[in-house]
Design an enzyme around this catalytic site. Structure first.
Site, short mmCIF file in Angstrom:
data_model
loop_
_atom_site.label_atom_id
_atom_site.label_comp_id
_atom_site.label_asym_id
_atom_site.label_seq_id
_atom_site.Cartn_x
_atom_site.Cartn_y
_atom_site.Cartn_z
NE ARG A 29 1.65 5.49 2.88
CZ ARG A 29 2.95 5.22 2.72
NH1 ARG A 29 3.86 6.19 2.78
NH2 ARG A 29 3.35 3.99 2.44
CG ASP A 30 4.58 5.89 -1.22
OD1 ASP A 30 5.20 6.85 -0.75
OD2 ASP A 30 5.14 4.97 -1.84
CG HIS A 246 9.88 4.13 -5.86
ND1 HIS A 246 9.74 5.46 -5.58
CD2 HIS A 246 9.17 3.48 -4.91
CE1 HIS A 246 9.00 5.61 -4.49
NE2 HIS A 246 8.65 4.42 -4.06
CB CYS A 277 12.37 8.46 -3.48
SG CYS A 277 13.50 8.49 -2.06
CG ASN A 286 5.12 4.60 -5.43
OD1 ASN A 286 5.90 3.98 -4.71
ND2 ASN A 286 4.48 5.68 -5.02
#
Length: 338
Positions: A29-30, A246, A277, A286
């Site tokens: 997802r991220d 992160h 980001c 991440n």
């Protein structure tokens, strides 16, 4: 996969650390949501299957946000049925999804999802940029989402972003973050993940925030109050907290260790270090799950993860994305070039 001698890293436990850590895998997802090239639904499904086969017990599968905002995850309704066999074989496997509002929750529940997450902000600037709402307005939006999810028997996680710094506001006071975190938790979230969205945290900062939020007598700013029993009021139990770092400035592992020393046992990470980001151009993504697992196994902390299988999965996904994995552990185990 690796030509290292068996038994490395050597497990050397350190005092004051947990015996086991649950990794909340966010790569599907991220990790993928900011990819410009659309990843086919079948590849995403295979990615989740491979992550599960590597021993990850919590894998955040997708997001039910409007496709306009995150085109990469527009196929959430098509993806989830492709994962049904995983939970059929292993009912303990957790496949949470992100839901931004009640409509997203409706879509998720219609597909039988049993675990959801909402995404808030500790700062007004990011709340405006990410949710087009103030912090108060976003919490008001989340309240019925959490309540309805809980009524449906679903587990709810709350993400809080910008906990350690904001690209517009700069440093974010610890007391401000703790207050926002408590408000999000008090909506009824079963777990709260503290996010270092732009990767600027350092270990002392992590310790200070956890002390302030949990009411630890050993640190923080001393602003917590107590109820009549002497226990800190308006605190969040440490066993309900997770951390999400992160690695922009190379501090993710040291920050994780600081959190473990304060009793946190849930750590978010992304296979191969996928993700980043959009508000920090230098962000490298991440914390890589492989890097985290290497450190935890070296500390004698159980994760249930097969590091070789996980690394192979990250190499496989990196090939689909057309670039090498940024994880140092993946590169060392697989001899990938920089």
């Amino acid at each position: 996969m690796s030509d290292l001698p068996a038994g490395l890293p050597m497990a050397v436990p350190a005092p004051g650390l947990p015996e086991a850590v649950r990794i909340h895998e966010v790569g599907a997802r991220d990790g993928l949501q900011n990819e410009k090239t659309t990843v086919p639904t079948e590849v995403k499904a295979e990615f989740v299957h491979r992550l599960a086969a590597a021993g990850l017990g919590t894998i955040e599968a997708t997001s039910f946000v409007h496709p306009k905002w995150v085109p990469q995850l527009a196929d959430a309704a098509e993806l989830m049925p492709l994962l049904a066999d995983l939970t059929a074989r292993d009912p303990a496997l957790r496949l949470p999804v992100l839901v931004p509002n009640e409509r997203g929750l409706d879509r998720a529940l219609e597909l039988g999802v049993t675990e959801v997450a909402v995404f808030g902000s500790a700062t007004e600037s990011f709340a405006r940029a990410n949710l087009n709402r103030t912090v108060d307005e976003s919490l008001a939006m989340f309240a019925p989402v959490v309540a309805r999810a809980k009524a449906a028997g679903a587990r709810v996680r709350g993400y809080l972003s910008m906990c350690f710094g904001d690209p517009w506001e700069g440093p974010v006071p610890v007391v401000q973050v703790a207050a926002a975190a408590r408000r999000l938790y008090e909506l009824g979230c079963d777990e709260l993940s503290l996010g270092d969205t732009i990767g600027v945290a350092t270990p002392g900062h992590v310790t200070a925030l956890l002390d302030e939020l949990t009411g630890s007598p050993t640190g923080g700013t001393g602003t917590g109050t107590s109820d009549t029993t002497g226990s800190p009021a308006n605190t969040v139990p440490v066993d309900r907290l997770a951390v999400h770092f992160h690695d922009t400035y190379g501090q993710a592992l040291s920050n994780t260790l600081a959190a473990l020393q304060k009793g946190v046992t849930v750590v978010d990470a992304s296979a191969g270090g996928l993700g980043g980001c959009p508000y920090a151009k230098s962000a490298t993504g991440n914390l890589a799950t492989e890097d985290l697992v290497w450190m935890l196994h070296g500390l004698g902390i159980r994760t249930g993860v097969d590091l070789d299988r996980l690394s192979a999965t990250s190499v496989w996904m990196a090939e689909h994305l057309g670039r090498p994995s940024p994880s140092r552990t993946v590169r060392a185990l697989t001899h990938q070039e920089q």
